[in-house]
Design a protein around this motif. Structure first.
Motif, PDB file in Angstrom:
ATOM      1  N   GLY A  78       2.926  -1.580  -5.804  1.00  0.00           N
ATOM      2  CA  GLY A  78       2.411  -2.354  -5.390  1.00  0.00           C
ATOM      3  C   GLY A  78       3.182  -3.786  -5.233  1.00  0.00           C
ATOM      4  N   ALA A 131       4.450   1.843  -5.090  1.00  0.00           N
ATOM      5  CA  ALA A 131       3.615   2.742  -5.945  1.00  0.00           C
ATOM      6  C   ALA A 131       3.134   1.807  -6.926  1.00  0.00           C
ATOM      7  CB  ALA A 131       4.452   3.492  -6.878  1.00  0.00           C
ATOM      8  N   ARG A 175       0.894  -1.099  -0.076  1.00  0.00           N
ATOM      9  CA  ARG A 175      -0.587  -0.236   0.163  1.00  0.00           C
ATOM     10  C   ARG A 175       1.095   1.243   0.133  1.00  0.00           C
ATOM     11  NH1 ARG A 175      -3.489  -2.929   2.960  1.00  0.00           N
ATOM     12  NH2 ARG A 175      -2.359  -2.394   5.385  1.00  0.00           N
ATOM     13  N   TYR A 195       6.607   5.364  -0.914  1.00  0.00           N
ATOM     14  CA  TYR A 195       7.062   6.768   0.545  1.00  0.00           C
ATOM     15  C   TYR A 195       6.559   7.945  -0.254  1.00  0.00           C
ATOM     16  CZ  TYR A 195       7.074   4.191   4.955  1.00  0.00           C
ATOM     17  OH  TYR A 195       6.767   3.794   6.149  1.00  0.00           O
ATOM     18  N   PRO A 216       0.597   9.636  -0.989  1.00  0.00           N
ATOM     19  CA  PRO A 216      -0.483   9.040  -1.424  1.00  0.00           C
ATOM     20  C   PRO A 216      -1.084   8.414  -2.681  1.00  0.00           C
ATOM     21  CG  PRO A 216      -1.404  11.194   0.884  1.00  0.00           C
ATOM     22  CD  PRO A 216       0.140  11.069  -0.725  1.00  0.00           C
ATOM     23  N   LYS A 217      -1.521   7.565  -2.996  1.00  0.00           N
ATOM     24  CA  LYS A 217      -2.432   6.999  -4.327  1.00  0.00           C
ATOM     25  C   LYS A 217      -3.644   7.494  -4.207  1.00  0.00           C
ATOM     26  CE  LYS A 217       0.184   2.817  -4.005  1.00  0.00           C
ATOM     27  NZ  LYS A 217       0.178   1.336  -3.817  1.00  0.00           N
ATOM     28  N   ALA A 218      -4.581   7.726  -3.309  1.00  0.00           N
ATOM     29  CA  ALA A 218      -5.759   8.556  -3.995  1.00  0.00           C
ATOM     30  C   ALA A 218      -5.187  10.088  -3.670  1.00  0.00           C
ATOM     31  CB  ALA A 218      -6.443   8.028  -2.991  1.00  0.00           C
TER      32      ALA A 218
END
Length: 255
Positions: free
Chosen positions: A211, A209, A206, A246, A249-251
């Motif tokens: 995954g 990047a 999570r 790091y 945020p992905k969203a």
């Protein structure tokens, strides 16, 4: 690939984990690889056997880098195994994990002896064996740019980053490149918590990047680039090989 055909390489701490993957990759690229180990002879021999079964060349070298005579013992075995050949590629990978602010003086000294003192004097001794245009690659860690409780270990890796930059400047006149690889969260014995802690791999995924957790081969492939002729114009660099750890945020953030 055969980028390293006819070349030689020393990989410290090559009996398992990142070191084994690096040794196997350099051998696959054509190098004769000296597989260094501290105490686990069986694991080192397994690495050599795996390399040979894949058509490569390797030999084991035993040396306890914590000891005062560790570097001397290492080079005695290395020179014997090279049989008069130069050392084209040096990979300083061997390391031990360090504790936090409660570390004893004995533990602090041990971690610095293996992780900092040994690489420094290995490089010093290797310079007479390295030809002009040789390669030095140090394995650091992402803990140099994000905080972890294990401050002693993190300090040693910061020292390697400085060593790489300084050596690159000093050795540039000989065409020797010096680069540092900073792995992210990678599946090794040192990171056994990835398998021991329920949900750990998913948690890591999570914050990465790409995954997933890193694998030793991911690091080995980056080492292969720095060892190859393709990296001839790259020196004094610290390369993060971490899948995008790091980055943020992905969203989208909603305020």
């Amino acid at each position: 690939m055969a980028d390293l055909a006819g070349k030689t390489a020393l990989v410290t701490g090559a009996s398992r984990g990142l070191g084994r993957a690096i040794a196997e990759r350099l051998a696959a690229d054509g190098a004769l690889v000296a597989v260094h180990y501290g105490t686990n002879k069986a694991a080192a021999l397994a690495t050599v056997a795996a390399i040979e079964s894949a058509g490569g060349q390797a030999f084991p070298v035993a040396a306890d880098l914590e000891r005062d005579d560790g570097v001397d013992v290492l080079f005695d075995g290395l020179v014997a195994g090279l049989g008069g050949r130069p050392l084209d590629v040096l990979v300083n990978n061997a390391a031990v994990f360090g504790e936090g602010i409660d570390a004893s003086e004995e533990h602090f000294d041990r971690v610095f002896r293996v992780n900092v003192r040994a690489p420094f004097f290995i490089v010093q001794r290797a310079l007479s064996l390295l030809p002009d245009g040789g390669r030095i690659i140090n394995i650091s860690s992402g803990v140099t740019w994000f905080a972890v409780p294990e401050v002693v270990y993190a300090m040693t890796k910061g020292a390697l980053n400085v060593l790489g930059r300084s050596l690159a400047n000093t050795l540039g006149e000989r065409g020797i490149t010096v680069n540092t690889i900073s792995p992210g969260i990678t599946r090794t014995d040192m990171n056994a918590w990835l398998d021991d802690v329920p949900g750990a791999p998913e948690g890591v995924a999570r914050i990465v990047a790409l995954g997933r957790v890193g694998e030793p081969v991911d690091i080995a492939d980056a080492v292969a680039f720095f060892a190859s002729p393709d990296s001839r114009w790259v020196t004094g660099q610290v390369l993060d090989v971490n899948g995008g750890l790091y980055l943020g945020p992905k969203a989208a953030l909603h305020h």
